[in-house]
Design a protein around this motif. Structure first.
Motif, PDB file in Angstrom:
ATOM      1  N   LEU A  90       2.589  49.927 -44.549  1.00 20.89           N
ATOM      2  CA  LEU A  90       2.995  49.598 -45.920  1.00 20.89           C
ATOM      3  C   LEU A  90       1.799  49.642 -46.869  1.00 20.89           C
ATOM      4  O   LEU A  90       1.896  50.174 -47.983  1.00 20.89           O
ATOM      5  CB  LEU A  90       3.643  48.212 -45.959  1.00 20.89           C
ATOM      6  CG  LEU A  90       5.041  48.089 -45.344  1.00 20.89           C
ATOM      7  CD1 LEU A  90       5.470  46.631 -45.289  1.00 20.89           C
ATOM      8  CD2 LEU A  90       6.054  48.907 -46.132  1.00 20.89           C
ATOM      9  N   ILE A  91       0.688  49.087 -46.414  1.00 18.55           N
ATOM     10  CA  ILE A  91      -0.527  49.091 -47.243  1.00 18.55           C
ATOM     11  C   ILE A  91      -1.015  50.518 -47.459  1.00 18.55           C
ATOM     12  O   ILE A  91      -1.405  50.899 -48.575  1.00 18.55           O
ATOM     13  CB  ILE A  91      -1.630  48.229 -46.591  1.00 18.55           C
ATOM     14  CG1 ILE A  91      -1.220  46.751 -46.611  1.00 18.55           C
ATOM     15  CG2 ILE A  91      -2.966  48.420 -47.309  1.00 18.55           C
ATOM     16  CD1 ILE A  91      -2.153  45.844 -45.830  1.00 18.55           C
ATOM     17  N   LEU A  92      -0.975  51.320 -46.397  1.00 19.89           N
ATOM     18  CA  LEU A  92      -1.412  52.718 -46.499  1.00 19.89           C
ATOM     19  C   LEU A  92      -0.547  53.492 -47.488  1.00 19.89           C
ATOM     20  O   LEU A  92      -1.068  54.237 -48.334  1.00 19.89           O
ATOM     21  CB  LEU A  92      -1.356  53.381 -45.125  1.00 19.89           C
ATOM     22  CG  LEU A  92      -1.780  54.860 -45.067  1.00 19.89           C
ATOM     23  CD1 LEU A  92      -3.231  55.020 -45.517  1.00 19.89           C
ATOM     24  CD2 LEU A  92      -1.585  55.415 -43.660  1.00 19.89           C
ATOM     25  N   VAL A  93       0.763  53.303 -47.404  1.00 20.38           N
ATOM     26  CA  VAL A  93       1.683  53.968 -48.336  1.00 20.38           C
ATOM     27  C   VAL A  93       1.392  53.541 -49.769  1.00 20.38           C
ATOM     28  O   VAL A  93       1.339  54.374 -50.689  1.00 20.38           O
ATOM     29  CB  VAL A  93       3.151  53.655 -47.969  1.00 20.38           C
ATOM     30  CG1 VAL A  93       4.095  54.082 -49.094  1.00 20.38           C
ATOM     31  CG2 VAL A  93       3.536  54.357 -46.674  1.00 20.38           C
ATOM     32  N   ALA A  94       1.176  52.240 -49.960  1.00 20.17           N
ATOM     33  CA  ALA A  94       0.897  51.717 -51.301  1.00 20.17           C
ATOM     34  C   ALA A  94      -0.414  52.272 -51.854  1.00 20.17           C
ATOM     35  O   ALA A  94      -0.481  52.697 -53.016  1.00 20.17           O
ATOM     36  CB  ALA A  94       0.852  50.188 -51.267  1.00 20.17           C
ATOM     37  N   ILE A 119       8.626  57.947 -47.303  1.00 20.28           N
ATOM     38  CA  ILE A 119       9.482  58.540 -46.265  1.00 20.28           C
ATOM     39  C   ILE A 119       8.680  58.821 -44.998  1.00 20.28           C
ATOM     40  O   ILE A 119       9.132  58.525 -43.880  1.00 20.28           O
ATOM     41  CB  ILE A 119      10.142  59.831 -46.789  1.00 20.28           C
ATOM     42  CG1 ILE A 119      11.156  59.487 -47.895  1.00 20.28           C
ATOM     43  CG2 ILE A 119      10.839  60.581 -45.651  1.00 20.28           C
ATOM     44  CD1 ILE A 119      11.690  60.693 -48.639  1.00 20.28           C
ATOM     45  N   LEU A 120       7.474  59.372 -45.158  1.00 19.56           N
ATOM     46  CA  LEU A 120       6.622  59.647 -43.992  1.00 19.56           C
ATOM     47  C   LEU A 120       6.242  58.350 -43.277  1.00 19.56           C
ATOM     48  O   LEU A 120       6.241  58.281 -42.042  1.00 19.56           O
ATOM     49  CB  LEU A 120       5.363  60.400 -44.425  1.00 19.56           C
ATOM     50  CG  LEU A 120       5.559  61.854 -44.868  1.00 19.56           C
ATOM     51  CD1 LEU A 120       4.248  62.442 -45.377  1.00 19.56           C
ATOM     52  CD2 LEU A 120       6.108  62.703 -43.723  1.00 19.56           C
ATOM     53  N   GLY A 121       5.915  57.324 -44.075  1.00 19.17           N
ATOM     54  CA  GLY A 121       5.586  56.027 -43.486  1.00 19.17           C
ATOM     55  C   GLY A 121       6.760  55.449 -42.711  1.00 19.17           C
ATOM     56  O   GLY A 121       6.590  54.881 -41.626  1.00 19.17           O
ATOM     57  N   ALA A 122       7.955  55.623 -43.263  1.00 19.77           N
ATOM     58  CA  ALA A 122       9.161  55.122 -42.595  1.00 19.77           C
ATOM     59  C   ALA A 122       9.428  55.881 -41.299  1.00 19.77           C
ATOM     60  O   ALA A 122       9.842  55.287 -40.293  1.00 19.77           O
ATOM     61  CB  ALA A 122      10.357  55.241 -43.537  1.00 19.77           C
ATOM     62  N   SER A 130       3.104  39.695 -34.151  1.00 15.71           N
ATOM     63  CA  SER A 130       3.073  40.725 -33.113  1.00 15.71           C
ATOM     64  C   SER A 130       2.262  41.934 -33.569  1.00 15.71           C
ATOM     65  O   SER A 130       2.017  42.134 -34.765  1.00 15.71           O
ATOM     66  CB  SER A 130       4.496  41.175 -32.772  1.00 15.71           C
ATOM     67  OG  SER A 130       5.085  41.824 -33.887  1.00 15.71           O
ATOM     68  N   LEU A 131       1.860  42.747 -32.607  1.00 14.21           N
ATOM     69  CA  LEU A 131       1.108  43.965 -32.912  1.00 14.21           C
ATOM     70  C   LEU A 131       1.956  44.917 -33.748  1.00 14.21           C
ATOM     71  O   LEU A 131       1.449  45.556 -34.686  1.00 14.21           O
ATOM     72  CB  LEU A 131       0.681  44.646 -31.608  1.00 14.21           C
ATOM     73  CG  LEU A 131      -0.033  46.004 -31.762  1.00 14.21           C
ATOM     74  CD1 LEU A 131      -1.340  45.831 -32.530  1.00 14.21           C
ATOM     75  CD2 LEU A 131      -0.290  46.628 -30.390  1.00 14.21           C
ATOM     76  N   GLU A 132       3.234  45.002 -33.420  1.00 15.67           N
ATOM     77  CA  GLU A 132       4.126  45.900 -34.153  1.00 15.67           C
ATOM     78  C   GLU A 132       4.209  45.520 -35.626  1.00 15.67           C
ATOM     79  O   GLU A 132       4.224  46.383 -36.506  1.00 15.67           O
ATOM     80  CB  GLU A 132       5.534  45.874 -33.532  1.00 15.67           C
ATOM     81  CG  GLU A 132       5.648  46.534 -32.176  1.00 15.67           C
ATOM     82  CD  GLU A 132       5.205  45.619 -31.049  1.00 15.67           C
ATOM     83  OE1 GLU A 132       4.870  44.443 -31.337  1.00 15.67           O
ATOM     84  OE2 GLU A 132       5.187  46.076 -29.889  1.00 15.67           O
ATOM     85  N   PHE A 133       4.262  44.206 -35.873  1.00 18.00           N
ATOM     86  CA  PHE A 133       4.343  43.741 -37.260  1.00 18.00           C
ATOM     87  C   PHE A 133       3.064  44.086 -38.013  1.00 18.00           C
ATOM     88  O   PHE A 133       3.107  44.507 -39.181  1.00 18.00           O
ATOM     89  CB  PHE A 133       4.582  42.230 -37.297  1.00 18.00           C
ATOM     90  CG  PHE A 133       4.772  41.693 -38.691  1.00 18.00           C
ATOM     91  CD1 PHE A 133       6.010  41.767 -39.313  1.00 18.00           C
ATOM     92  CD2 PHE A 133       3.712  41.130 -39.384  1.00 18.00           C
ATOM     93  CE1 PHE A 133       6.186  41.287 -40.597  1.00 18.00           C
ATOM     94  CE2 PHE A 133       3.880  40.647 -40.664  1.00 18.00           C
ATOM     95  CZ  PHE A 133       5.121  40.722 -41.275  1.00 18.00           C
ATOM     96  N   LYS A 134       1.925  43.930 -37.355  1.00 17.79           N
ATOM     97  CA  LYS A 134       0.640  44.255 -37.992  1.00 17.79           C
ATOM     98  C   LYS A 134       0.544  45.747 -38.293  1.00 17.79           C
ATOM     99  O   LYS A 134       0.025  46.152 -39.341  1.00 17.79           O
ATOM    100  CB  LYS A 134      -0.511  43.807 -37.088  1.00 17.79           C
ATOM    101  CG  LYS A 134      -0.632  42.294 -36.966  1.00 17.79           C
ATOM    102  CD  LYS A 134      -1.717  41.898 -35.983  1.00 17.79           C
ATOM    103  CE  LYS A 134      -1.786  40.377 -35.841  1.00 17.79           C
ATOM    104  NZ  LYS A 134      -2.792  39.950 -34.839  1.00 17.79           N
ATOM    105  N   VAL A 135       1.052  46.564 -37.365  1.00 17.16           N
ATOM    106  CA  VAL A 135       1.072  48.017 -37.596  1.00 17.16           C
ATOM    107  C   VAL A 135       1.966  48.344 -38.788  1.00 17.16           C
ATOM    108  O   VAL A 135       1.620  49.184 -39.635  1.00 17.16           O
ATOM    109  CB  VAL A 135       1.562  48.761 -36.335  1.00 17.16           C
ATOM    110  CG1 VAL A 135       1.787  50.244 -36.644  1.00 17.16           C
ATOM    111  CG2 VAL A 135       0.558  48.605 -35.198  1.00 17.16           C
ATOM    112  N   LEU A 136       3.105  47.665 -38.859  1.00 15.45           N
ATOM    113  CA  LEU A 136       4.032  47.889 -39.969  1.00 15.45           C
ATOM    114  C   LEU A 136       3.392  47.521 -41.305  1.00 15.45           C
ATOM    115  O   LEU A 136       3.509  48.264 -42.288  1.00 15.45           O
ATOM    116  CB  LEU A 136       5.306  47.068 -39.752  1.00 15.45           C
ATOM    117  CG  LEU A 136       6.407  47.232 -40.810  1.00 15.45           C
ATOM    118  CD1 LEU A 136       6.882  48.674 -40.872  1.00 15.45           C
ATOM    119  CD2 LEU A 136       7.569  46.293 -40.510  1.00 15.45           C
ATOM    120  N   ILE A 137       2.710  46.392 -41.340  1.00 14.91           N
ATOM    121  CA  ILE A 137       2.011  45.974 -42.561  1.00 14.91           C
ATOM    122  C   ILE A 137       0.940  46.992 -42.926  1.00 14.91           C
ATOM    123  O   ILE A 137       0.755  47.342 -44.102  1.00 14.91           O
ATOM    124  CB  ILE A 137       1.382  44.575 -42.379  1.00 14.91           C
ATOM    125  CG1 ILE A 137       2.474  43.514 -42.227  1.00 14.91           C
ATOM    126  CG2 ILE A 137       0.477  44.234 -43.558  1.00 14.91           C
ATOM    127  CD1 ILE A 137       3.390  43.382 -43.416  1.00 14.91           C
TER     128      ILE A 137
END
Length: 202
Positions: free
Chosen positions: A71-75, A39-42, A61-68
């Motif tokens: 996701l990795i951080l949450v995992a 939830i915090l990641g979202a 894009s930079l945004e996509f890399k940040v999103l990935i």
């Protein structure tokens, strides 16, 4: 030996068999933390990416890399927290954290999960972004169901819920972000809370 004693012995034997063939030290608190992390990641993703992103998120894009990265951080946070809390619970119950049952559980969990991850990457490389959230939910649910036979508890029901949410998500394109929060966030919090309730009753 009375019939009651006989039934008690049968029950104890059954419990011993379950303990020897199933991993029973999963912590409900780890599920709650996993949901909170999601939830915090979202929230971070929405604040810094989706609220400003008017077009489709581009793969490179930079945004996509940040999103990935999120996701990795949450995992990673979820896995580390689950490991620490589960290890603590196993020591408290005088159980082994790493044995044949654990290996089988991880193998059965990772096969659908890794397969799904590879498939999602293939779809993303083909610039098919629309079903990413639903595929994540579905394959994660399949992984939980597949691994559930090696753990005591209702993990399979969480898996069923993830699969159903993923299918609904696939049928309602454009709401993937919110279904992702529901599946990986709220459902984990609910499931972890139920597990903790049962742990306290035992």
């Amino acid at each position: 030996m009375s019939e009651q004693d006989y039934l008690k012995d049968i029950s104890e034997i059954k419990n011993l068999m379950n303990r020897s063939s199933r991993f029973i030290s999963l912590s409900g608190l780890s599920g709650i933390f996993a949901g909170i992390y999601a939830i915090l990641g979202a929230i971070i993703a929405y604040a810094f990416i989706f609220s400003k992103q008017k077009e489709i998120l581009i793969l490179h894009s930079l945004e996509f890399k940040v999103l990935i990265g999120l996701l990795i951080l949450v995992a990673v946070l979820s896995v580390v927290t689950a490991y620490l809390l589960t290890t603590q619970k196993a020591k408290k119950n005088k159980e082994k954290i790493w044995d044949g049952t654990t290996k089988r559980l991880l193998l059965n969990f990772l096969i659908p999960l890794v397969t799904g991850g590879i498939y999602i990457i293939i779809k993303l490389n083909s610039q098919h972004y629309g079903l990413t959230a639903s595929l994540m939910l579905i394959f994660y649910g399949l992984a939980l169901v597949n691994a559930s036979k090696y753990t005591i508890g209702n993990v399979k029901y969480l898996g069923y819920a993830e699969i159903i949410i993923g299918l609904i998500c696939a049928a309602l394109p454009g709401y993937g972000f919110w279904f992702w929060i529901l599946g990986f966030g709220l459902m984990h919090v609910i499931y972890g809370s139920i597990m903790m309730f049962h742990e306290k009753k035992v």
